[in-house]
Design a protein around this motif. Structure first.
Motif, PDB file in Angstrom:
ATOM      1  N   LYS A  98       0.855  -1.185   0.000  1.00 53.87           N
ATOM      2  CA  LYS A  98       0.000   0.000   0.000  1.00 53.87           C
ATOM      3  C   LYS A  98       0.888   1.231   0.000  1.00 53.87           C
ATOM      4  CE  LYS A  98      -3.526   2.299   2.707  1.00 53.87           C
ATOM      5  NZ  LYS A  98      -4.685   2.647   2.181  1.00 53.87           N
ATOM      6  N   ASP A  99       0.610   2.141  -0.915  1.00 54.10           N
ATOM      7  CA  ASP A  99       1.407   3.362  -1.056  1.00 54.10           C
ATOM      8  C   ASP A  99       2.897   3.049  -1.217  1.00 54.10           C
ATOM      9  OD1 ASP A  99      -0.910   4.926  -0.814  1.00 54.10           O
ATOM     10  OD2 ASP A  99      -0.743   4.944   1.384  1.00 54.10           O
ATOM     11  N   GLY A 100       3.194   1.956  -1.914  1.00 50.51           N
ATOM     12  CA  GLY A 100       4.574   1.582  -2.198  1.00 50.51           C
ATOM     13  C   GLY A 100       5.308   0.901  -1.057  1.00 50.51           C
ATOM     14  N   GLU A 101       4.619   0.624   0.041  1.00 56.42           N
ATOM     15  CA  GLU A 101       5.249   0.020   1.226  1.00 56.42           C
ATOM     16  C   GLU A 101       4.702  -1.381   1.489  1.00 56.42           C
ATOM     17  OE1 GLU A 101       7.683   1.339   3.160  1.00 56.42           O
ATOM     18  OE2 GLU A 101       7.754   3.134   1.903  1.00 56.42           O
ATOM     19  N   LEU A 102       5.581  -2.266   1.950  1.00 60.13           N
ATOM     20  CA  LEU A 102       5.136  -3.588   2.367  1.00 60.13           C
ATOM     21  C   LEU A 102       4.254  -3.451   3.603  1.00 60.13           C
ATOM     22  CD1 LEU A 102       8.503  -5.600   2.183  1.00 60.13           C
ATOM     23  CD2 LEU A 102       6.677  -5.520   0.480  1.00 60.13           C
ATOM     24  N   CYS A 103       3.130  -4.135   3.612  1.00 61.09           N
ATOM     25  CA  CYS A 103       2.222  -4.101   4.767  1.00 61.09           C
ATOM     26  C   CYS A 103       2.581  -5.243   5.713  1.00 61.09           C
ATOM     27  CB  CYS A 103       0.772  -4.197   4.318  1.00 61.09           C
ATOM     28  SG  CYS A 103       0.225  -2.798   3.342  1.00 61.09           S
ATOM     29  N   LEU A 104       3.721  -5.088   6.361  1.00 58.64           N
ATOM     30  CA  LEU A 104       4.171  -6.049   7.363  1.00 58.64           C
ATOM     31  C   LEU A 104       3.973  -5.433   8.740  1.00 58.64           C
ATOM     32  CD1 LEU A 104       7.553  -7.192   5.767  1.00 58.64           C
ATOM     33  CD2 LEU A 104       5.476  -8.570   5.993  1.00 58.64           C
ATOM     34  N   GLY A 105       3.752  -6.287   9.738  1.00 53.73           N
ATOM     35  CA  GLY A 105       3.688  -5.819  11.109  1.00 53.73           C
ATOM     36  C   GLY A 105       5.045  -5.321  11.564  1.00 53.73           C
ATOM     37  N   ILE A 106       5.057  -4.560  12.621  1.00 56.79           N
ATOM     38  CA  ILE A 106       6.291  -3.929  13.098  1.00 56.79           C
ATOM     39  C   ILE A 106       7.403  -4.939  13.386  1.00 56.79           C
ATOM     40  CG2 ILE A 106       5.578  -3.860  15.520  1.00 56.79           C
ATOM     41  CD1 ILE A 106       6.953  -1.045  15.599  1.00 56.79           C
ATOM     42  N   TRP A 107       7.048  -6.141  13.812  1.00 58.43           N
ATOM     43  CA  TRP A 107       8.059  -7.137  14.158  1.00 58.43           C
ATOM     44  C   TRP A 107       8.243  -8.190  13.069  1.00 58.43           C
ATOM     45  CZ3 TRP A 107      10.421  -4.843  17.761  1.00 58.43           C
ATOM     46  CH2 TRP A 107       9.749  -4.150  18.755  1.00 58.43           C
ATOM     47  N   GLN A 108       7.570  -8.050  11.919  1.00 54.90           N
ATOM     48  CA  GLN A 108       7.624  -9.092  10.900  1.00 54.90           C
ATOM     49  C   GLN A 108       8.738  -8.877   9.884  1.00 54.90           C
ATOM     50  OE1 GLN A 108       3.548  -8.947   9.354  1.00 54.90           O
ATOM     51  NE2 GLN A 108       3.193 -10.939  10.315  1.00 54.90           N
ATOM     52  N   GLY A 109       9.300  -9.995   9.433  1.00 53.46           N
ATOM     53  CA  GLY A 109      10.258 -10.000   8.345  1.00 53.46           C
ATOM     54  C   GLY A 109       9.981 -11.184   7.437  1.00 53.46           C
ATOM     55  N   ILE A 110      10.467 -11.102   6.212  1.00 56.77           N
ATOM     56  CA  ILE A 110      10.314 -12.182   5.233  1.00 56.77           C
ATOM     57  C   ILE A 110      11.617 -12.976   5.238  1.00 56.77           C
ATOM     58  CG2 ILE A 110       9.831 -12.768   2.826  1.00 56.77           C
ATOM     59  CD1 ILE A 110       8.617  -9.876   2.616  1.00 56.77           C
ATOM     60  N   TYR A 111      11.494 -14.284   5.341  1.00 61.61           N
ATOM     61  CA  TYR A 111      12.673 -15.141   5.478  1.00 61.61           C
ATOM     62  C   TYR A 111      12.724 -16.234   4.420  1.00 61.61           C
ATOM     63  CZ  TYR A 111      13.781 -13.056   9.945  1.00 61.61           C
ATOM     64  OH  TYR A 111      14.123 -12.173  10.921  1.00 61.61           O
ATOM     65  N   PHE A 112      13.925 -16.436   3.875  1.00 60.02           N
ATOM     66  CA  PHE A 112      14.234 -17.617   3.077  1.00 60.02           C
ATOM     67  C   PHE A 112      14.667 -18.684   4.079  1.00 60.02           C
ATOM     68  CE2 PHE A 112      16.875 -20.517   0.757  1.00 60.02           C
ATOM     69  CZ  PHE A 112      16.249 -20.625  -0.481  1.00 60.02           C
ATOM     70  N   CYS A 113      14.060 -19.854   4.010  1.00 58.61           N
ATOM     71  CA  CYS A 113      14.313 -20.919   4.985  1.00 58.61           C
ATOM     72  C   CYS A 113      15.107 -22.047   4.334  1.00 58.61           C
ATOM     73  CB  CYS A 113      12.994 -21.464   5.512  1.00 58.61           C
ATOM     74  SG  CYS A 113      11.868 -20.214   6.135  1.00 58.61           S
ATOM     75  N   GLU A 114      16.353 -22.155   4.695  1.00 64.72           N
ATOM     76  CA  GLU A 114      17.226 -23.213   4.169  1.00 64.72           C
ATOM     77  C   GLU A 114      17.113 -24.438   5.068  1.00 64.72           C
ATOM     78  OE1 GLU A 114      18.889 -25.392   2.167  1.00 64.72           O
ATOM     79  OE2 GLU A 114      19.881 -23.604   1.380  1.00 64.72           O
TER      80      GLU A 114
END
Length: 130
Positions: A98-114
């Motif tokens: 939204k408005d060019g920003e990821l709509c993640l929660g304040i403590w959330q991150g996206i992870y690649f899981c090996e």
């Protein structure tokens, strides 16, 4: 769609890829829509989890170990638990933009899981407008 190359250095690890996803969304000019992040591997996944405390990722690895017992698997490569972990975690996430920003929660991150490293890996980032 952008393909990102990633070298993992451990047998199992959660690698924070939020920055690369955010940068690709900015480059794409996407204002409102979603971004799809996908792993094309059968022994590596993509998830969203807490990014403030690294203990969360190590806890997740231990919990997934408990869910994938060391039994006698028929798969000859010896990495069946890695396949199961990928099934449990999933191989993609979609995040609203939204408005060019990821709509993640304040403590959330996206992870690649090996789950079967170390390896040369890749993941794709696909911004999609509404």
């Amino acid at each position: 769609m952008k393909t990102v190359e990633l070298q993992t250095y451990k047998k199992e690890a959660f690698v924070n890829i939020t920055r690369s996803v955010r940068e690709e969304v900015m480059k794409s000019g996407l204002r409102d829509g979603i971004v799809l992040v996908h792993s094309p591997h059968t022994t590596a996944g993509i998830t969203i989890t807490e990014n403030a405390d690294p203990d969360v990722c190590s806890d997740m690895i231990r919990a997934l170990d408990a869910l994938t017992p060391k039994i006698s698997y028929d798969h000859a490569e010896g990495n069946s638990p890695a396949h199961l972990k990928t099934i449990l975690v999933g191989n993609n996430v979609s995040v609203p933009v939204k408005d060019g920003e990821l709509c993640l929660g304040i403590w959330q991150g996206i992870y690649f899981c090996e789950f079967d490293g170390p390896r040369n890996r890749q993941y794709t980032i696909t911004p999609v407008s509404k």
